[in-house]
Scaffold this active site. Structure first.
Site, PDB file in Angstrom:
ATOM      1  N   ILE A 583       0.828  -1.203   0.000  1.00 44.35           N
ATOM      2  CA  ILE A 583       0.000   0.000   0.000  1.00 44.35           C
ATOM      3  C   ILE A 583       0.855   1.243   0.000  1.00 44.35           C
ATOM      4  O   ILE A 583       0.342   2.348  -0.056  1.00 44.35           O
ATOM      5  CB  ILE A 583      -0.968   0.049   1.197  1.00 44.35           C
ATOM      6  CG1 ILE A 583      -0.208  -0.193   2.495  1.00 44.35           C
ATOM      7  CG2 ILE A 583      -2.095  -0.925   1.039  1.00 44.35           C
ATOM      8  CD1 ILE A 583      -1.024   0.138   3.723  1.00 44.35           C
ATOM      9  N   GLY A 584       2.145   1.098   0.079  1.00 47.53           N
ATOM     10  CA  GLY A 584       2.946   2.303   0.048  1.00 47.53           C
ATOM     11  C   GLY A 584       4.409   1.975   0.141  1.00 47.53           C
ATOM     12  O   GLY A 584       4.806   0.827   0.311  1.00 47.53           O
ATOM     13  N   GLY A 589      11.503   1.017   2.889  1.00 52.44           N
ATOM     14  CA  GLY A 589      11.034  -0.169   2.184  1.00 52.44           C
ATOM     15  C   GLY A 589       9.542  -0.076   2.026  1.00 52.44           C
ATOM     16  O   GLY A 589       8.929   0.962   2.288  1.00 52.44           O
ATOM     17  N   VAL A 591       5.464  -0.958   2.420  1.00 57.64           N
ATOM     18  CA  VAL A 591       4.480  -1.208   3.460  1.00 57.64           C
ATOM     19  C   VAL A 591       3.374  -2.059   2.851  1.00 57.64           C
ATOM     20  O   VAL A 591       2.908  -1.770   1.750  1.00 57.64           O
ATOM     21  CB  VAL A 591       3.859   0.118   3.965  1.00 57.64           C
ATOM     22  CG1 VAL A 591       2.959  -0.153   5.155  1.00 57.64           C
ATOM     23  CG2 VAL A 591       4.948   1.100   4.329  1.00 57.64           C
ATOM     24  N   LYS A 605       5.699  -3.407   7.766  1.00 61.59           N
ATOM     25  CA  LYS A 605       6.746  -2.576   7.172  1.00 61.59           C
ATOM     26  C   LYS A 605       8.011  -3.411   7.107  1.00 61.59           C
ATOM     27  O   LYS A 605       8.456  -3.952   8.120  1.00 61.59           O
ATOM     28  CB  LYS A 605       6.984  -1.324   8.012  1.00 61.59           C
ATOM     29  CG  LYS A 605       5.734  -0.491   8.127  1.00 61.59           C
ATOM     30  CD  LYS A 605       6.006   0.947   8.483  1.00 61.59           C
ATOM     31  CE  LYS A 605       4.664   1.683   8.458  1.00 61.59           C
ATOM     32  NZ  LYS A 605       4.768   3.115   8.463  1.00 61.59           N
ATOM     33  N   ASP A 704       9.681   9.461  12.438  1.00 59.13           N
ATOM     34  CA  ASP A 704       9.175   9.266  11.074  1.00 59.13           C
ATOM     35  C   ASP A 704       7.695   9.622  11.027  1.00 59.13           C
ATOM     36  O   ASP A 704       6.885   8.924  10.443  1.00 59.13           O
ATOM     37  CB  ASP A 704       9.409   7.810  10.632  1.00 59.13           C
ATOM     38  CG  ASP A 704       9.180   7.628   9.129  1.00 59.13           C
ATOM     39  OD1 ASP A 704       9.228   8.629   8.389  1.00 59.13           O
ATOM     40  OD2 ASP A 704       8.944   6.487   8.700  1.00 59.13           O
TER      41      ASP A 704
END
Ligand code: NAG
Ligand code: NAG
Ligand code: NAG
Ligand code: NAG
Ligand code: NAG
Ligand code: NAG
Ligand code: NAG
Length: 873
Positions: A583-584, A589, A591, A605, A704
């Protein structure tokens, strides 16, 4: 409860059709037309005008189209009378403001109204009682509070009433008993209190679905009148303070499919005929009550039963024999009772049992040979009973078997060769009288990670084959084992191995050799003690976290450690990390979003961790994070460490929420959330950060923070996720990845590249960026399509220009003067947080205080006039 919702919808559909029959429809339309010259569309527009509709869902309502064509409005034509049944489906539109029931109820033929899953903040509107033709009223999870008005009893046509998931308090008005056509009544998950009036049960004879669960302040007995509701199919009364015994009349409910009475204070014996009439029962849950006496045999007549849950009571006698031959039975949970007698042989070929848990009873006799032969069986636990005899060699013939616990019994004989159960994860045989050797074949079970054979009379050596397993725990203590301990079981960073109480063992690290057959010299004992001590600490920590650490073997290199009981294996996890599920992509790296078998979603993740991060080091960091409990911090559920070649690959598993992330919301075609909800998101994120920065030990920084790391709950309660990655990838790699990730550089404080040490003020900066996103409704990376500056610069360029503020505040949220004021004040705070000079930024606890001040009453719609309104009959 998907079935429930579907059934309710079906019901509504038929009810609307029913209403639309000539006689009903005619009487629906006629009086309204005669008495009220106002057109229906004017009434609906007037209703809309008092709503806050941040997403503009109702903005297409206009006089130029017939109201039956408006979005969220349905009209069902009547048979021949020309009447029309109107339905209004306004669920989940983010509506707030005032529910103007007065104009609404004058809409002729209004038969169905749903305002569910919105964020009104008011009492149940009294005036709704004027919607005389309503068949279905759904106000579930609508932000309603206060008492349930008696006047709802005037809705004489009502077939379905759903008020679940609000904060409704006080008594259930006995007057509701007048709603004799009611088929669905859902009052679950409120704060209702007091005693339920028997008339409610006596008169509501048409009910199919009754949910009074999770109202912890109710204090009622189950009234005998319950038996009058002959059509009841779903009865949910769990967790609601019900006491007393089960009335005999309950047995008359022949249509019951689901009966949940768990987590109450019910006592006494079950009526002997319990089950006799429940031919359609699928699920029975009586767990966590104070029931006693034997369990009635008649349960064997419930031929459709799939789940039988009676754990945590004081039932005595045998588990009824007929239970075990029910053809559809999947789950038997009867642990922590006082059941005695034996477990019968099953017809293994016919049984569909998946789970049998009967721990902590007084069950005697042998373990049935057939238990392990049921092909669907994956969990058999019967610890702390009085089982005797040998372990059947068929114990593990089921290909699905994953968990066996028969510790704390009086089992004897040898441990059979267990070779078939390729999915066995956990084997607990401790505290019995087993003899003979530990079978070497255990070493061939690919995912076995937990072996406890302690406190038996086992002899021989620890098989060298066990070295091939990736063990989380091997407890062989207090047996009569002898010989050399296989070297890799006691060397290096291997997991917990417990050897004490076996004086004949040798070959420990400090020990020269194994030639002396006598008891080892004291030097060895010391070394043993040291090894054991260090392992004990590790395991205790793990146990403190919920004892659900499971490491599984894969490619001989991957270890999965779970801190919460989620249903996934390392193989399944690694198999799911495919592009299809991505999804992202973050700085480190990809997700992934994975849906588990039970419907739960997890986010994973995945990144490469620095070469000096051992499994143990990563595990320690992860454990620290997994212990965080805060409403605004997402839970870290576990991680998987894959160490093939040099540095490892780590996949961190976080919980995921259905609504997705704040970034999803902002990037959606229309970011339609009102200012109050945006403010709630901001406060939640800020409170989460305060917890990390100040209240949690050890304190740490997020590092983050960005809108894709802010997950949203159903009511916009945010949960911050994605923390802790710096600890896994190592500081150096962390910094260089951050620097290379242009997508998210806009969240990073400008001083990051010139300071050695990260500070909490860097998180404050990132928070400020998120706050700007909420205020402007624009994505941080590129707020304007024709301009490549980030949101901080975009805002700064406009803020001091005359009329600039008007460009900055998101018009979709700045709908009222109060909202504009609030947003303006939040903008000033966001500018402070994103100040270039770190020391000008406020600390997160100051941010929380400032934001809470903005959440003052005058920014909300005035409270509805509750006591002032009298309802004319
Ligand atoms: C009420 O609405 C909610 C949300 O749309 C839905 O889940 C629920 O099933 C509805 N209740 C009934 C009784 O239809
Ligand atoms: C309203 O809907 C009906 C049926 O879908 C359609 O025939 C009609 O043209 C629509 N009217 C307007 C004004 O959109
Ligand atoms: C609802 O309104 C009251 C004031 O009327 C306020 O104190 C409360 O915080 C509001 N709740 C929500 C969830 O907005
Ligand atoms: C229940 O029904 C009876 C008639 O069967 C009626 O007399 C009584 O008023 C009803 N109770 C309520 C509270 O409506
Ligand atoms: C065993 O069952 C009894 C009730 O029969 C209960 O009180 C006790 O807590 C249970 N013990 C464990 C360890 O679950
Ligand atoms: C097995 O049962 C015993 C006794 O009930 C319990 O203490 C132990 O934690 C169980 N083992 C596992 C792995 O669940
Ligand atoms: C290992 O087994 C012994 C004896 O049954 C027990 O006392 C000890 O607590 C066990 N250790 C662990 C970590 O399970």
């Amino acid at each position: 409860m998907a079935t429930t919702a579907a059934a309710a919808n079906l019901l509504l559909f038929s009810a609307v059709l029913l209403l639309a029959t000539p006689s009903n429809a005619a009487s629906a339309a006629a009086p309204a037309v005669a008495a009220m010259p106002v057109q229906p569309q004017e009434l609906l527009l007037s209703f809309r005008s008092s709503l806050n509709d941040p997403s503009g869902a109702l903005s297409t309502w206009s006089r130029s189209t017939p109201y039956c064509n408006w979005s969220h409005v349905t009209c069902t034509a009547g048979g021949g009378g020309g009447g029309v049944a109107v339905g209004l489906s306004l669920q989940g539109l983010g509506l707030s403001g005032d529910i103007a029931a007065e104009p609404l109820c004058r809409v002729p033929g209004l038969a169905a109204l749903s305002l569910a899953s919105n964020t009104f903040n008011q009492t149940v509107p009294l005036q709704l009682s004027r919607c005389a033709l309503l068949v279905s009223l759904n106000l579930s999870s609508a932000g309603l509070w206060g008492p349930l008005p008696d006047q709802l009893a005037m809705l004489a046509s009502l077939a379905s009433l759903d008020l679940s998931g609000n904060d409704i308090e006080g008594q259930v008005p006995p007057g509701l008993a007048a709603l004799r056509g009611l088929q669905v009544l859902d009052l679950g998950g409120n704060r209702l209190s007091g005693v339920l009036h028997p008339a409610l049960f006596r008169n509501l004879t048409k009910l199919h679905f009754l949910d009074l669960s999770k109202n912890q302040f109710l204090e009622s007995e189950l009234p005998p009148e319950l038996g009058e509701m002959a059509g009841l199919r779903w009865l949910f009364l769990q967790g609601s303070g019900f006491g007393g015994a089960i009335p005999e009349t309950l047995l008359q409910l022949e249509q019951l499919e689901v009966l949940d009475l768990s987590m109450n204070s019910l006592t006494g014996a079950l009526p002997p005929a319990f089950g006799h009439n429940f031919r359609k029962l699928l699920s029975l849950d009586l767990s966590q009550n104070g029931f006693s006496g034997p369990f009635p045999k008649e349960i064997g007549k419930c031929v459709m039963l799939q789940r039988f849950q009676v754990q945590g009571n004081g039932f005595t006698g045998e588990l009824p024999a007929g239970l075990w031959s029910l053809p559809d039975l999947r789950v038997v949970r009867a642990e922590s009772n006082r059941f005695s007698g034996r477990l019968p042989e099953l017809s293994a070929a016919a049984s569909r049992l998946e789970q049998v848990q009967v721990d902590n009873n007084s069950i005697s006799g042998e373990i049935p040979r057939s238990i392990g032969m049921v092909r669907t069986m994956y969990r058999f636990t019967a610890s702390a009973n009085r089982l005797a005899g040998g372990l059947p060699d068929t114990l593990c013939d089921s290909p699905a078997m994953s968990i066996i616990n028969v510790s704390g019994n009086a089992l004897s004989g040898a441990i059979p060769e267990l070779t078939r159960c390729r999915r066995l994860v956990s084997l607990s045989l401790s505290g019995n009288a087993l003899t003979g050797p530990i079978p070497a074949s255990l070493g061939g079970l690919p995912v076995l990670t937990y072996i406890d054979v302690s406190s038996n009379g086992l002899t021989g050596a620890i098989p060298a084959e066990l070295q091939g397993l990736k063990l989380a725990l091997l407890n062989v203590s207090y047996n009569h084992l002898t010989g050399r301990v296989p070297p890799s079981l006691v060397s290096g960073a291997l997991p917990a191995v417990f050897l004490q109480g076996n004086p004949g063992l040798c070959g420990l690290p400090a020990d020269g050799g194994c030639d002396a057959p006598a008891a080892p010299p004291s030097r060895n004992r010391l070394a043993l003690a040291a090894t054991v001590a260090s392992f004990v600490t590790g395991v205790l920590l793990l146990l403190a976290l919920g004892a659900f650490a499971v490491c599984r073997r894969l490619h001989a290199a991957a270890k999965l450690v779970l801190f919460y009981p989620i249903k996934i294996t390392a193989d399944e996890l690694l198999a799911a990390l495919r592009d299809k599920n991505a999804i992202g992509r973050g700085a480190f790296g990809k997700v992934y979003l994975i849906e588990l078998q039970d419907g739960q979603n997890i986010a994973v993740k995945k990144f490469i961790c620095s070469s000096n991060q051992t499994f143990g080091a990563v595990k320690n960091h992860m454990k620290t994070f997994a212990k965080i409990r805060h409403k605004n911090i997402a839970r870290l559920l576990g991680f998987c460490y894959d160490s093939h070649g040099g540095g490892g690959e780590v996949s961190v598993i976080y919980e995921h929420l259905r609504m997705g992330s704040l970034q999803d919301l902002i990037r959606a075609p229309k970011f339609a959330v009102g200012w109050n909800d945006r403010l709630r998101i901001a406060i939640g994120v800020a409170e989460g950060l305060v917890y990390l920065h100040r209240d949690y030990t050890p304190r740490f920084l997020h590092r983050d923070l960005k809108s894709s790391n802010v997950l949203l709950g159903d009511d916009f309660e945010p949960r911050v996720t994605g923390f802790g990655i710096d600890r896994v990838v190592g500081e150096k790699a962390y910094r260089s990845s951050l620097a290379s990730d242009l997508n998210y550089s806009c969240y990073i404080a400008p001083e990051v590249n010139c300071t050695k040490k990260p500070t909490h003020l860097m998180d404050v900066y990132s928070f400020g960026v998120i706050l700007l996103e909420l205020i402007t409704g624009k994505p941080a990376g590129q707020p304007a399509s024709d301009d490549s500056v980030d949101i901080v610069r975009w805002v700064r360029r406009r803020v001091n220009v005359a009329g600039g503020a008007a460009q900055i505040l998101d018009p979709a949220a700045a709908v009222s003067h109060a909202a504009q004021q609030g947003m303006q004040a939040a903008l000033e705070l966001a500018l402070l947080c994103t100040s270039v000079m770190p020391d000008q930024r406020p600390a997160m606890d100051e941010v929380v205080r400032s934001l809470q001040l903005l959440h003052s009453p005058q920014t909300l719609p005035p409270p509805p006039p509750f006591t002032g309104v009298a309802v004319e009959p």
